[in-house]
Design a protein around this motif. Sequence first.
Motif: not given
Length: 176
Positions: A120-129, A77-84, A111-118
Amino acid sequence: MLPARVFAVAPLALVILALSGCSSLWGCTDTTAERGEAGVRVQVVDTDGRSLGVTAAVVDWSLEPHPQVPSEGDRVHFHFRFDGADEYSDPAVDACAVDKERVALGCRTVYSSGAWSEPDGALTGDEWLAVEHPEQVAGVLLIPNDRSYDPRTCETDIKDGGGTHPPEPAGMGDQL
């Protein structure tokens, strides 16, 4: 002997063929971008290796049962972040669980579109492998190549296809 009119029209016919795309039968080429260096934090790049101005990062990860299928054992289970990234762009990168030698144990595209807006403008989400041997996981890495757009190939569309395509997706056993 051909009339002068034929020689006058011939260049015009060639121009029309070239503009209509008929000449692309000889010019359609497909190439594949080289896979970038995987990391916990990467600058997302297009197929030409140019930065998109977006950073993707693995914020954290853990081994735990997925809440919907706990009987299947531990998953990554991991959390990711897209800035920009913004609402008009939708960059995507491959995320891979790796062992201590950086060999991929399992991958998926995030995908950044699968993340939530924070705020600070970043997009964050989580996924499972799901990986075969979760006890071997030493980390989660991102591959910087943008996977959000893959143009048509020459094989599927000789007239409008061609160009540089993202590298093959990373898979189990790939050295990152």
